[in-house]
Design a protein around this motif. Sequence first.
Motif, short mmCIF file in Angstrom:
data_model
loop_
_atom_site.label_atom_id
_atom_site.label_comp_id
_atom_site.label_asym_id
_atom_site.label_seq_id
_atom_site.Cartn_x
_atom_site.Cartn_y
_atom_site.Cartn_z
N ASN A 41 0.81 -1.22 0.00
CA ASN A 41 0.00 0.00 0.00
C ASN A 41 0.84 1.27 0.00
N ILE A 42 2.09 1.18 0.42
CA ILE A 42 3.01 2.32 0.37
C ILE A 42 4.04 2.00 -0.72
N HIS A 43 4.13 2.84 -1.75
CA HIS A 43 5.11 2.53 -2.79
C HIS A 43 5.78 3.79 -3.32
N THR A 44 6.92 3.56 -4.00
CA THR A 44 7.67 4.62 -4.65
C THR A 44 8.00 4.19 -6.06
N PHE A 45 8.00 5.16 -6.99
CA PHE A 45 8.33 4.92 -8.39
C PHE A 45 9.59 5.69 -8.75
N THR A 46 10.52 5.03 -9.44
CA THR A 46 11.69 5.69 -10.00
C THR A 46 11.74 5.40 -11.48
N ALA A 47 11.71 6.45 -12.31
CA ALA A 47 11.70 6.27 -13.75
C ALA A 47 13.10 5.95 -14.25
N ILE A 48 13.26 4.83 -14.93
CA ILE A 48 14.54 4.45 -15.53
C ILE A 48 14.66 5.07 -16.91
N THR A 49 13.54 5.10 -17.63
CA THR A 49 13.42 5.81 -18.90
C THR A 49 12.20 6.72 -18.78
N PRO A 50 11.91 7.56 -19.79
CA PRO A 50 10.62 8.26 -19.76
C PRO A 50 9.51 7.21 -19.64
N CYS A 51 8.54 7.44 -18.77
CA CYS A 51 7.49 6.45 -18.57
C CYS A 51 6.20 7.12 -18.11
N ALA A 52 5.12 6.37 -18.18
CA ALA A 52 3.82 6.87 -17.73
C ALA A 52 3.10 5.76 -16.98
N VAL A 53 2.51 6.13 -15.84
CA VAL A 53 1.78 5.18 -15.00
C VAL A 53 0.33 5.63 -14.91
N PHE A 54 -0.58 4.76 -15.32
CA PHE A 54 -2.02 5.01 -15.27
C PHE A 54 -2.54 4.48 -13.94
N ASP A 55 -3.11 5.37 -13.11
CA ASP A 55 -3.61 5.00 -11.80
C ASP A 55 -5.13 5.04 -11.75
N VAL A 56 -5.73 3.98 -11.19
CA VAL A 56 -7.16 3.97 -10.86
C VAL A 56 -7.25 3.76 -9.36
N LEU A 57 -7.88 4.70 -8.65
CA LEU A 57 -7.99 4.66 -7.20
C LEU A 57 -9.44 4.45 -6.79
N CYS A 58 -9.67 3.48 -5.91
CA CYS A 58 -11.02 3.19 -5.44
C CYS A 58 -11.02 2.97 -3.93
N PRO A 59 -11.69 3.85 -3.18
CA PRO A 59 -12.23 5.15 -3.60
C PRO A 59 -11.10 6.16 -3.74
N PRO A 60 -11.35 7.37 -4.23
CA PRO A 60 -10.28 8.35 -4.42
C PRO A 60 -9.82 8.97 -3.11
N TYR A 61 -8.69 9.67 -3.19
CA TYR A 61 -8.24 10.43 -2.02
C TYR A 61 -9.33 11.42 -1.63
N LEU A 62 -9.52 11.58 -0.32
CA LEU A 62 -10.50 12.53 0.19
C LEU A 62 -10.07 13.01 1.56
N PRO A 63 -9.36 14.16 1.62
CA PRO A 63 -8.92 14.69 2.91
C PRO A 63 -10.11 14.95 3.83
N GLY A 64 -9.91 14.67 5.09
CA GLY A 64 -10.97 14.92 6.06
C GLY A 64 -11.71 13.67 6.48
N VAL A 65 -11.60 12.60 5.69
CA VAL A 65 -12.26 11.34 6.06
C VAL A 65 -11.24 10.21 6.19
N GLY A 66 -9.97 10.59 6.34
CA GLY A 66 -8.93 9.58 6.53
C GLY A 66 -8.26 9.10 5.28
N ARG A 67 -8.55 9.74 4.12
CA ARG A 67 -7.91 9.32 2.87
C ARG A 67 -7.04 10.45 2.31
N ASP A 68 -6.14 10.93 3.14
CA ASP A 68 -5.15 11.91 2.70
C ASP A 68 -3.95 11.18 2.12
N CYS A 69 -3.26 11.81 1.17
CA CYS A 69 -2.03 11.24 0.63
C CYS A 69 -0.85 11.77 1.42
#
Length: 232
Positions: free
Chosen positions: A164-192
């Motif tokens: 659940n905790i991760h880090t990304f390091t780009a070796i070449t130019p790259c793109a990461v498509f993220d789908v989050l369920c449910p989305p971040y929502l500050p105030g209800v415990g879903r802060d990044c």
Amino acid sequence: MPKIKSLCNACKESFSVDGPISEEALQRVLTVLDKIRPSDVGLEQEAYVARNWNNPGHVTNGRREPNGTNQDMPPIKYLHIHECETFSMGIFCMPPSSIIPLHDHPGMTVLSKLLYGKLHVESYDWIDVNDQTEQLKARPAKLFKDFEMSRPQTTVLFPDRGGNIHTFTAITPCAVFDVLCPPYLPGVGRDCSYFKKSSLNESPAPNSSEVVWLDELGFSVTRGSYKGPIIR
């Protein structure tokens, strides 16, 4: 129908504010996400550059900017696609050598697909320990995976497992498509929250080479322009 629209429809049918409605529903979303290509989200030119990228072997003064990029590289950009109550979709476009620091996804299921390029991923899960950690600024976490992604593939993490905790390091130019369920929502415990590894290495965490202590870290990402089909 554009593939990105099909993905959005699958998410609407399969996700709730409490997460995926079932394992089968999650698999349906993964099946559609696996079909998404750079051309489906307006990134065909960027993918072409990544395929033909050669490492120049040069870093100006070896310094990095606060957002994790080399000072002579463009910043990491986030392309926002869609967000509703149950899920959000977006793409992180990363120049070579850029880093998205360790960050968490509290109470969330996250699907991350490498669209193009080569990426190093390091992920952890929090360790449940006694209340003594509340007196410390750092928290212990155990390594889940440390690997490279070099072809289009998708990873899934869950609220309490799967890295659940991760880090990304780009070796070449790259793109990461993220789908989050449910989305971040500050105030209800879903802060990044972002983290860095601490020098702390003592109880109450188990004594293991795979355990690290994490301190919170400030970090921000530049918003870019999404050029793919619009989701309404």
